[in-house]
Design an enzyme around this catalytic site. Structure first.
Site, PDB file in Angstrom:
ATOM      1  N   GLY A  14      -4.644   5.241   0.344  1.00 22.00           N
ATOM      2  CA  GLY A  14      -4.146   4.182  -0.765  1.00 22.00           C
ATOM      3  C   GLY A  14      -3.744   3.287  -0.100  1.00 22.00           C
ATOM      4  N   CYS A  15      -3.520   2.141  -0.400  1.00 24.32           N
ATOM      5  CA  CYS A  15      -3.518   0.483  -0.200  1.00 24.32           C
ATOM      6  C   CYS A  15      -2.138   0.818   1.129  1.00 24.32           C
ATOM      7  CB  CYS A  15      -2.442  -0.022  -0.899  1.00 24.32           C
ATOM      8  SG  CYS A  15      -1.663  -1.294  -0.095  1.00 24.32           S
TER       9      CYS A  15
END
Length: 231
Positions: free
Chosen positions: A47-48
């Site tokens: 993810g981020c």
């Protein structure tokens, strides 16, 4: 006399060139920073990438963590292009680590403790293929360990849904723009606000117990090794 001086001069140039070559050699999977120290690479998508840097950076033996893009089909993607979801890239972090001080299994353990490996559509508030999870292996041993780790996690009973994080052969990694590097250090308030609102910590605390990102970062995985007792 001049001939001797010239020979000495040429010898010094050659010695200098040899010394510089020994200080920094960048290969596909191993970087030799000097004649005694080597750093292997590990690449993870979770993810981020802002949220993936910090815990790894605090681990003893991890020399550097770089945010970037991997797994896509175009050269030199920009953040905007990756965010649009049309390049095939994952947001990822690449670690340079000393295998004499931290092993790959420890990195895998910390990786699993930062993500939701059951989410096919992204991670927490961030949606899209660019935010999905994957382990990018650099060699056969990393692949073997990643596959074993994934199987053990699936059998642990910790998750009700199947583990969908992919295990993919590493191809190329593009370093993200400078403002993304060490984002949590450059923008601590914005980072804390984003992390608090993303739902990541709430989910991780539910799965792994009441721990914070800072705790995991400071202690490495040793403090939480008992959480992997089913592995």
């Amino acid at each position: 006399m001049k001939k001797i001086i010239i020979l000495i001069f040429l010898w010094l140039i050659a010695a200098s060139a040899y010394g510089n070559a020994g200080e920094c050699y960048a290969g596909k999977d191993i970087i030799v920073t000097n004649r005694e120290t080597k750093a292997e690479k590990a690449t993870f998508a979770g993810g981020c990438f802002w949220c993936m840097e910090h815990a790894f950076e605090k681990m003893d033996g991890v020399n550097k963590v770089i945010s970037g893009y991997t797994g896509g089909h175009i050269e030199d993607p920009t953040y905007e292009e990756v965010c649009a979801g049309r390049t095939g890239h994952f947001e990822a972090v690449q670690l340079l680590y000393n295998p004499d001080r931290v092993n790959y299994q420890s990195l895998l353990d910390v990786y699993w403790m930062q993500i939701d490996p059951t989410d096919e559509g992204g991670q927490f508030v961030d949606r899209g293929s660019q935010y999905t999870t994957a382990i990018f292996y650099h060699n056969d041993e990393q692949k073997r360990l990643a596959e074993i780790s994934k199987k053990h996690l699936a059998k642990s009973g910790r998750y009700e849904e199947p583990i969908v994080a992919e295990i993919i052969k590493f191809s190329k990694f593009y370093e993200a723009e400078e403002y993304h590097q060490d984002y949590c250090k450059k923008n601590p308030l914005k980072y804390k606000y984003y992390r608090d609102r993303s739902g990541r910590d709430q989910y991780l605390n539910k799965i792994w117990g009441n721990k914070s990102e800072e705790d995991l970062g400071k202690e490495g995985y040793e403090k939480y090794k008992e959480l992997f007792s089913n592995f």
